[in-house]
Design a protein around this motif. Sequence first.
Motif: not given
Lengths: 328, 200, 207
Positions: A43, A224, A228, B127, B129, C159, C162-163, C165-166, C169-170
């Motif tokens: 990662t 996190y 960022q 974006t 996000n 995926w 990916e999901v 990590n999303w 991160n979000v």
Amino acid sequence: MANEKKNFFDRMQALDRRYIYLVVALAIILPLIIPFNSKTYVTEPAENVYKKIDSFVSPETNLGRRDRAVLLVFNHDASTMAELFPMEVSILRHCFQRKIPVFTICFLPTAKPLMDYALQTAKEDFNVQSGIDYVNFGFKPWALFTPIVLGMGDDIAKAVETDDEGRIVENLEIMKEIKNYNEMNLVVDFAASAAVVRWITYARSRFGANVAAGVTAVMAADNYPYLQTGQLVGMLAGLKGAAEYEKLVDVFAMHRVKENGVEKIVSRNYSKEVLKDSWIKLSDIKNTSYKMARLGMNAQTIAHIMIIVFIVLGNIGYFVNKKRDAKK
Amino acid sequence: MSFEAISNFIAAFFTLSIFSFLYKDNPFYKFAEAMFVGVSMGYAIPLVYINTFIPFVYRPIFVEHNFWILIPALMGSLYIFRFSKNYSWLSRYPIVFGMAIVGMGVPLSMHASVLVQMRSAMMPIETLNSALIFVGTITILLYFFFSKEHKGVYGKITNIGIWYMMVGFGASFGYTVMARISLLIGRIQFLLGDWLGVMK
Amino acid sequence: MKRQIPLLIVIILGFIFAIHTFVPHKASADFYDWYQTWMKAISPFMVLLGIMSLFMVNTAKIRRKVPNWQYSVVTLLSLIVTGAIGFIWGTQEGTPFMWTFKNIQLPMGATMFSLLAFYIASAAYKAFRARSLEATVLLAAAIIVMLGQVPIGMAISKWIPEVSNWILNVPNLAAKRGIALGVGLGMTATSLKILLGIERTYLGGGE
């Protein structure tokens, strides 16, 4: 309910927890006895820790600069060793191989033997010398945590005074070109707590030091926001983070090449393309301590599937019974 | 049996003693637990003496003859009055001396945890996000604002915050499961590898 | 007076520290040097608190012969023996001190926490229920993150990581930022309260 005949789902719900424990034990024992090759993807936060440490290598000599250093802070005891110890060993190996000056320190009495153990394990294959290639600052009481974090912003040698062997730090050769966070430009805090936030608060905010976290998975999600903002340059999260770093060290810093049948270790620079296609055969690595996390990830896979199956089974029973109760 | 084998046997004995608690509480577990507490504390004494008392108290006073250090050393020894009925107030001195550093904590924690986080939350939304992060941060902050009742439109907005938090807690929970399993893996790696030698 | 003088020390030194944060003057640096040296000389004595409290609790148990008092003897003996080993042979690698760590303290400490793996598995089976929509979202996020962390997640579908990590991160980032802002403000407020002498619980009870 007591007079009613129990159906399959009732019995399933009331299953003795000791049977569950047995399944858990098997889910971990079997994949460790019968290993299979699983691929750990790397990662970005882990990649960033690696790249930061590697940036202390001088392009001319391909060895670590003498005016840069990494500080490893052992802020945990044996309880979370399974997750953090492989990270510590891999980062130490990275630094030793690339000849990057590295310091270690701890603020808990029970972390001190762990720190010695990590150094001992990592330096087995390297010709490194205490005081020249690395220094163990040893144990300092927790009450001195903040005073030392702040003190190192001005003068590291003055803040810690003596190393683990009782030597005056100022006189050590490794300290010649290293004064404060300007040189010791990366702090990696290994913790099972929010201790890393204190490094961010005191070392990062005041002196602009780069801080990275090696944390137990429990703490990972909380970090996190700091990743960022760049307050954390990177993070290794739990056993997976440790496995990622083990892999990065084997792919780049300790790349094995065969020349005329003789195996040699050559360091190469980080590259995303190389990483994508790299495949390390774990059986090639003789020392188990250097692949502990990756071996563990096999068991981790099976155990996660087991937990998910448990959640699903538990919920099926719950919904079936709920439907039945609603009918009544 | 080699020395290493005996050592591993002892370590395995203590490991299994703790695991025996899973079946039920028993004397092996109690013995191991009692010993664990003692040993853990026991570590602190020589470590503090060798790594702290000698360089920070003994050496400055007796080798470098800096007698000013007697004052903080005496102040530190006031800790022993913490458990005394009549003199516990004396132990406040070493405590407050350490506490004073909060003066620095005010501006620095404001900077690290509030200002820098706020600055990142106020970046231009470019974006999807970043829009989602913005909405999440705002709605959660509104959720924690209890001076206004969470009803009507306001209630709907704070509800979005709850959804974000549920996903956040879910992520933490997923990671927690991972962490707990890893710790068990570590122990089983020891039992199978170092002790029994059956791990490949 | 027994409370006022310590409070005054915190307030005065605390304000000097607040100023020190912003003033890079030599006097300010000297102040920090002085504080650091004194704090270092105070710090070794803190260990006395832990040892004394452990001794008091356990000797009381032994004296009163409470049920299982024998284990208190074990605790005290282990404390004394471990301490003695460190003093006699030192604390470096290769000493009996390190041996006790590797073969006694480490296995027990590590195993104690590893028991939680069993409890969390049992809880997964017996307690984690999708009772409401919110709880379902929590479980779904947890499952995706769990799969995303292990190699099999990638094997099932690219995926999944990916999901995962999303999510981290979000939505997770937003949630943790909201909470971090609250905690940060709380921490600052508590520090300020200590600095102004409003928060005094750290002084302990009594006059």
